[in-house]
Write an enzyme that holds these catalytic residues in place. Structure first.
Site, short mmCIF file in Angstrom:
data_model
loop_
_atom_site.label_atom_id
_atom_site.label_comp_id
_atom_site.label_asym_id
_atom_site.label_seq_id
_atom_site.Cartn_x
_atom_site.Cartn_y
_atom_site.Cartn_z
CB CYS A 144 7.47 0.87 5.82
SG CYS A 144 6.41 -0.72 5.71
CG HIS A 296 5.18 3.55 3.56
ND1 HIS A 296 5.26 2.44 2.78
CD2 HIS A 296 4.51 2.89 4.61
CE1 HIS A 296 5.03 1.37 3.11
NE2 HIS A 296 4.45 1.47 4.38
CG ASN A 326 2.88 -1.66 3.20
OD1 ASN A 326 3.83 -1.71 2.77
ND2 ASN A 326 2.62 -1.49 4.48
#
Length: 369
Positions: A144, A296, A326
């Site tokens: 990520c 993020h 996500n």
């Protein structure tokens, strides 16, 4: 299938004292600055299939729990015949159009992903070939945090004069990387891709670019770091040289990402606060000077923590995880593209980016757009 319990790396020391010391350390990451570069174009892509929380009810997922704990209401899933390189390509084409340039001008291709088409060769090579670019191409895997690692890597190439037009893509196809039977983890993730073009700031965007020309752009300050003591908190256990994907491992679901959600949450909140504070201090900038903060998109509560820590109006910390979930390495460029399309960013604005994820790794950068 059940998600296996995460275990420490058997070949590494598990000395309790050293591990405790490592966890207690407030690690200051590598600080740096990259002058003379700019984001000359941006584009993104998400699959057309929308998967709502209610759609996941058949898997045993609780819609109210998902919203309450994460803020996610829906996400996008790739079609059966759609792959990571396909999403890369769609985002890259939009990015090139945004920059008013062509693939013939691209001289570096970097793809940040933890879900490549194949373990080898790189997804970047498939993208390079499909675009018809004559350029070196490689993947970076920082999960990520991958987009931040790729962005700063490309920035160094351009600043050093070794690239004049670097294409950076953050992408992940997470819907095939998380066990559908893991009702606490599977609903968190979605699929997507986002891309940027990095050029020297002395090079004006093409005539068709939707980025305004103006003040010199730069990465005023950045921080990259990892804390490997927490590597097992987010891990795909099988499929590498340590643990091949045998039929037994496959039956146990070890081909899927497993996550210590509580541990990652606590780590992320700490790292975000410290990293942002250190980058702003290094740049001599206060939070009030920021036009936008793009983080993020992991969890709404993590974003809320950042808002509280920076003492910023909530509208300055952008969020789209309620619609996309996500998307791992794609999340930051997805948000950036939406901000650009909405006219939220202009040349000269100070924009803070922060990515964090498996490794445990993170990257924070202050951009003068």
């Amino acid at each position: 299938m059940t998600v296996p319990k995460l275990k420490s790396n058997p070949s590494k020391s598990t000395d309790t004292d050293s591990l405790s010391t490592a966890k207690a350390l407030s690690t200051r990451g590598r600080m740096g600055r990259i002058g003379g570069i700019q984001i000359a174009g941006i584009g993104s892509y998400v699959p057309t299939k929308v998967v709502t929380n209610e759609d996941l009810a058949a898997l045993g997922c609780d819609s109210d729990w998902i919203v309450r704990r994460t803020g996610i209401k829906e996400r996008r899933h790739a079609a059966a015949d759609e792959f990571t390189s396909d999403m890369c390509y769609e985002a890259a084409i939009k990015c090139l159009q945004s920059a008013g340039t062509t693939a013939a001008e691209v001289d570096l291709v970097l793809v940040a992903t933890m879900t490549p088409d194949y373990p080898s060769p790189s997804t970047a090579c498939y993208l390079q070939n499909r675009l018809g670019a004559v350029a070196p191409a490689m993947d970076l895997n920082a999960a990520c945090a991958g987009f931040m690692y790729a962005l700063l890597t490309a920035g160094q190439f351009v600043a050093a004069g070794n690239s004049q037009c670097a294409l950076v893509v953050g992408t992940d196809l997470m819907s095939r990387s998380v066990d559908p039977n893991d009702v606490k983890t599977y609903p968190l993730f979605g699929d997507g891709a986002g891309a940027v073009i990095i050029t020297p700031s002395s090079k004006s965007p093409g005539p068709d670019s939707n980025l305004a020309k103006g003040n010199a752009s730069e990465i005023v300050s950045y921080q990259l770091c990892s804390e490997g003591w927490g590597a097992d908190m987010l891990r795909v256990s099988a499929g590498g040289t340590r643990r091949p994907l045998t039929p037994e491992a496959y039956a146990r679901g070890e081909q899927y990402l497993a996550m210590d959600g509580r541990g990652v949450f606590k780590w992320a909140v700490r790292v975000i606060d410290e990293s942002i504070e250190q980058v702003l201090e290094d740049a001599g900038v206060c939070a009030d000077d920021l036009k936008l903060v793009v983080m993020h998109q992991a969890n709404e509560r993590i974003l809320d923590s950042a808002v509280a820590g920076l003492k910023l109006p909530s509208e300055k910390v952008l969020m789209n995880l309620d619609r996309y979930g996500n998307t791992s390495a794609a999340s930051i460029p997805l948000v950036l593209d939406e901000a650009m399309q909405a006219g939220r960013i202009e040349r000269g604005d100070l924009v803070l980016l922060c990515g964090f994820g498996a490794g445990l790794s993170w990257g924070t950068a202050l951009l003068r757009w």
